[in-house]
Design a protein around this motif. Structure first.
Motif, PDB file in Angstrom:
ATOM      1  N   MET A 149       0.826  -1.210   0.000  1.00 17.72           N
ATOM      2  CA  MET A 149       0.000   0.000   0.000  1.00 17.72           C
ATOM      3  C   MET A 149       0.864   1.266   0.000  1.00 17.72           C
ATOM      4  SD  MET A 149      -3.209   0.940   0.000  1.00 17.72           S
ATOM      5  CE  MET A 149      -4.331   2.241   0.479  1.00 17.72           C
ATOM      6  N   LYS A 150       2.106   1.146   0.554  1.00 16.78           N
ATOM      7  CA  LYS A 150       2.978   2.319   0.614  1.00 16.78           C
ATOM      8  C   LYS A 150       3.323   2.822  -0.782  1.00 16.78           C
ATOM      9  CE  LYS A 150       5.128   1.163   5.051  1.00 16.78           C
ATOM     10  NZ  LYS A 150       6.406   0.844   5.745  1.00 16.78           N
ATOM     11  N   LYS A 151       3.373   1.910  -1.754  1.00 15.65           N
ATOM     12  CA  LYS A 151       3.700   2.302  -3.118  1.00 15.65           C
ATOM     13  C   LYS A 151       2.669   3.262  -3.688  1.00 15.65           C
ATOM     14  CE  LYS A 151       4.616   0.327  -7.692  1.00 15.65           C
ATOM     15  NZ  LYS A 151       4.725  -0.915  -8.487  1.00 15.65           N
ATOM     16  N   TYR A 152       1.439   3.150  -3.219  1.00 15.19           N
ATOM     17  CA  TYR A 152       0.353   3.990  -3.734  1.00 15.19           C
ATOM     18  C   TYR A 152      -0.088   5.044  -2.721  1.00 15.19           C
ATOM     19  CZ  TYR A 152       0.108   0.163  -7.098  1.00 15.19           C
ATOM     20  OH  TYR A 152       0.416  -0.773  -8.057  1.00 15.19           O
ATOM     21  N   ALA A 153       0.785   5.371  -1.780  1.00 11.35           N
ATOM     22  CA  ALA A 153       0.422   6.328  -0.728  1.00 11.35           C
ATOM     23  C   ALA A 153       0.166   7.726  -1.274  1.00 11.35           C
ATOM     24  CB  ALA A 153       1.527   6.379   0.328  1.00 11.35           C
ATOM     25  N   ALA A 154       0.702   8.043  -2.450  1.00  7.56           N
ATOM     26  CA  ALA A 154       0.525   9.386  -3.015  1.00  7.56           C
ATOM     27  C   ALA A 154      -0.940   9.681  -3.318  1.00  7.56           C
ATOM     28  CB  ALA A 154       1.361   9.533  -4.290  1.00  7.56           C
ATOM     29  N   TYR A 155      -1.718   8.663  -3.629  1.00  4.85           N
ATOM     30  CA  TYR A 155      -3.114   8.878  -4.013  1.00  4.85           C
ATOM     31  C   TYR A 155      -3.976   9.287  -2.823  1.00  4.85           C
ATOM     32  CZ  TYR A 155      -1.509   6.623  -8.268  1.00  4.85           C
ATOM     33  OH  TYR A 155      -0.811   6.313  -9.404  1.00  4.85           O
ATOM     34  N   PRO A 156      -3.993   8.521  -1.722  1.00  2.00           N
ATOM     35  CA  PRO A 156      -4.762   9.002  -0.560  1.00  2.00           C
ATOM     36  C   PRO A 156      -4.198  10.291   0.012  1.00  2.00           C
ATOM     37  CG  PRO A 156      -3.531   7.001  -0.011  1.00  2.00           C
ATOM     38  CD  PRO A 156      -3.451   7.169  -1.485  1.00  2.00           C
ATOM     39  N   ALA A 157      -2.869  10.501  -0.102  1.00  3.90           N
ATOM     40  CA  ALA A 157      -2.283  11.757   0.377  1.00  3.90           C
ATOM     41  C   ALA A 157      -2.820  12.935  -0.419  1.00  3.90           C
ATOM     42  CB  ALA A 157      -0.760  11.695   0.284  1.00  3.90           C
ATOM     43  N   LEU A 158      -2.938  12.765  -1.737  1.00  4.03           N
ATOM     44  CA  LEU A 158      -3.493  13.824  -2.579  1.00  4.03           C
ATOM     45  C   LEU A 158      -4.946  14.098  -2.215  1.00  4.03           C
ATOM     46  CD1 LEU A 158      -3.423  15.735  -5.046  1.00  4.03           C
ATOM     47  CD2 LEU A 158      -4.017  13.757  -6.479  1.00  4.03           C
ATOM     48  N   VAL A 159      -5.708  13.037  -1.972  1.00  4.50           N
ATOM     49  CA  VAL A 159      -7.119  13.189  -1.618  1.00  4.50           C
ATOM     50  C   VAL A 159      -7.275  13.960  -0.311  1.00  4.50           C
ATOM     51  CG1 VAL A 159      -9.204  11.959  -0.937  1.00  4.50           C
ATOM     52  CG2 VAL A 159      -7.859  11.129  -2.855  1.00  4.50           C
ATOM     53  N   LEU A 160      -6.560  13.529   0.725  1.00  6.62           N
ATOM     54  CA  LEU A 160      -6.733  14.135   2.039  1.00  6.62           C
ATOM     55  C   LEU A 160      -6.177  15.558   2.093  1.00  6.62           C
ATOM     56  CD1 LEU A 160      -5.898  11.049   4.288  1.00  6.62           C
ATOM     57  CD2 LEU A 160      -8.139  11.933   3.623  1.00  6.62           C
ATOM     58  N   ALA A 161      -4.994  15.765   1.500  1.00  7.98           N
ATOM     59  CA  ALA A 161      -4.411  17.109   1.500  1.00  7.98           C
ATOM     60  C   ALA A 161      -5.243  18.060   0.645  1.00  7.98           C
ATOM     61  CB  ALA A 161      -2.974  17.055   0.991  1.00  7.98           C
ATOM     62  N   GLY A 162      -5.642  17.603  -0.542  1.00  7.38           N
ATOM     63  CA  GLY A 162      -6.456  18.448  -1.410  1.00  7.38           C
ATOM     64  C   GLY A 162      -7.821  18.723  -0.815  1.00  7.38           C
ATOM     65  N   GLY A 163      -8.425  17.707  -0.184  1.00  9.81           N
ATOM     66  CA  GLY A 163      -9.738  17.895   0.424  1.00  9.81           C
ATOM     67  C   GLY A 163      -9.702  18.848   1.599  1.00  9.81           C
ATOM     68  N   ALA A 164      -8.673  18.706   2.456  1.00  8.81           N
ATOM     69  CA  ALA A 164      -8.556  19.600   3.615  1.00  8.81           C
ATOM     70  C   ALA A 164      -8.327  21.035   3.173  1.00  8.81           C
ATOM     71  CB  ALA A 164      -7.413  19.128   4.513  1.00  8.81           C
ATOM     72  N   ALA A 165      -7.458  21.224   2.174  1.00  4.10           N
ATOM     73  CA  ALA A 165      -7.198  22.573   1.669  1.00  4.10           C
ATOM     74  C   ALA A 165      -8.446  23.157   1.008  1.00  4.10           C
ATOM     75  CB  ALA A 165      -6.036  22.545   0.686  1.00  4.10           C
ATOM     76  N   ALA A 166      -9.166  22.333   0.244  1.00  3.67           N
ATOM     77  CA  ALA A 166     -10.378  22.817  -0.414  1.00  3.67           C
ATOM     78  C   ALA A 166     -11.438  23.212   0.604  1.00  3.67           C
ATOM     79  CB  ALA A 166     -10.925  21.739  -1.360  1.00  3.67           C
ATOM     80  N   PHE A 167     -11.575  22.420   1.680  1.00  2.00           N
ATOM     81  CA  PHE A 167     -12.528  22.758   2.736  1.00  2.00           C
ATOM     82  C   PHE A 167     -12.171  24.102   3.377  1.00  2.00           C
ATOM     83  CE2 PHE A 167     -13.602  22.799   7.260  1.00  2.00           C
ATOM     84  CZ  PHE A 167     -14.968  22.561   7.219  1.00  2.00           C
TER      85      PHE A 167
END
Length: 276
Positions: A1-19
């Motif tokens: 799962m660590k190999k694909y950590a960039a995807y949930p990181a983008l979701v959570l960081a982008g979502g928090a910033a957008a909120f």
């Protein structure tokens, strides 16, 4: 799962910033007396820029995923199954929020909640609330196929089947909700006040449509993530708007459900890579 950590990181960081940016825009970007947008509002511009950058980052990241031939696409159970109860908790929580949203909207239509609309609005609330419950039921019915047990490991060629039609019903419902929301909101001349809601519904519809394609063995991970990531970010941004409780729960539930299936797909990809 660590190999694909960039995807949930983008979701959570982008979502928090957008909120945060949407909340700041709502507080400073509209005139208190008229509700008209304040010209050149910094937070509104930053929000648009963030959404564009998130879309570009999502496009670049998804291109790094291996391309899948449609004829070799995994079924729904193979694409989203996991041993982790924690991962399954995410979509389950989203489904329960959707169900609660539907119940509250139906209660509003029955005038059980103060401030309910008139008769036409009540009928619409009953319809949309009931459809939200059906939508939640459809998602809940396919979640058992995502739970991989020891018996399934012993019989890998006998995966649990999922009806694609069950996953198409929420897509049809979201189209109805999108049209209804547009007809209701479009009388407002201030596009900045409601464009986040419409975009969130559009990308939720596309994300769940791509989700349903896995049940028909034509799923494409790239396309699913391409819509699921912006859908979650936009749903988080929509939570910053002032609205009824059932609408807030709807966007929270829809975003959490999309995030849950996104995490399940990434986990299944990581497991398949480690087994090679």
């Amino acid at each position: 799962m660590k190999k694909y950590a960039a995807y949930p990181a983008l979701v959570l960081a982008g979502g928090a910033a957008a909120f945060a940016l949407r909340l700041a825009q709502n507080r400073t970007g509209f005139e208190a007396a008229t509700g008209l947008p304040v010209a050149g509002n910094l937070w509104g511009r930053l929000l648009v820029g963030l959404l564009v950058l998130t879309a570009l980052a999502c496009l670049l990241l998804t291109r790094k995923l291996p391309a899948e031939a449609e004829e070799r696409s995994p079924g729904f159970s193979g694409a989203f199954s996991t041993h982790s109860p924690l991962l399954l908790t995410v979509p389950v929580a989203g489904v329960f929020l959707l169900a609660l949203s539907g119940l509250l909207e139906m209660a509003s239509g029955l005038s059980l909640i103060p401030g309910a609309a008139g008769s036409s609005g009540s009928r619409l609330s009953l319809l949309l609330g009931g459809l939200t419950l059906v939508c939640a039921g459809c998602f809940f019915s396919v979640l058992p196929a995502c739970r991989r047990s020891g018996a399934q490991e012993a019989e890998p060629h006998a995966p649990r089947t999922v009806s694609g039609n069950l996953l198409l019903l929420p897509v049809g419902y979201l189209v109805v909700r999108l049209v209804t929301a547009y007809r209701t909101e479009s009388i407002n001349p201030v596009l900045e006040a409601y464009y986040i809601d419409l975009l969130a519904l559009v990308f939720l519809t596309l994300a769940f449509y791509r989700l349903s394609s896995f049940a028909f063995h034509v799923g494409q991970t790239r396309r699913f993530l391409l819509y699921a990531i912006p859908a979650v970010v936009l749903c988080l941004a929509a939570l910053a708007d002032s609205r009824s409780l059932y609408d807030t729960l709807f966007f929270a539930g829809g975003g959490l459900t999309a995030l849950g299936f996104l995490l399940l797909r990434l986990n299944a990809l990581a497991v398949s890579k480690s087994n090679l």
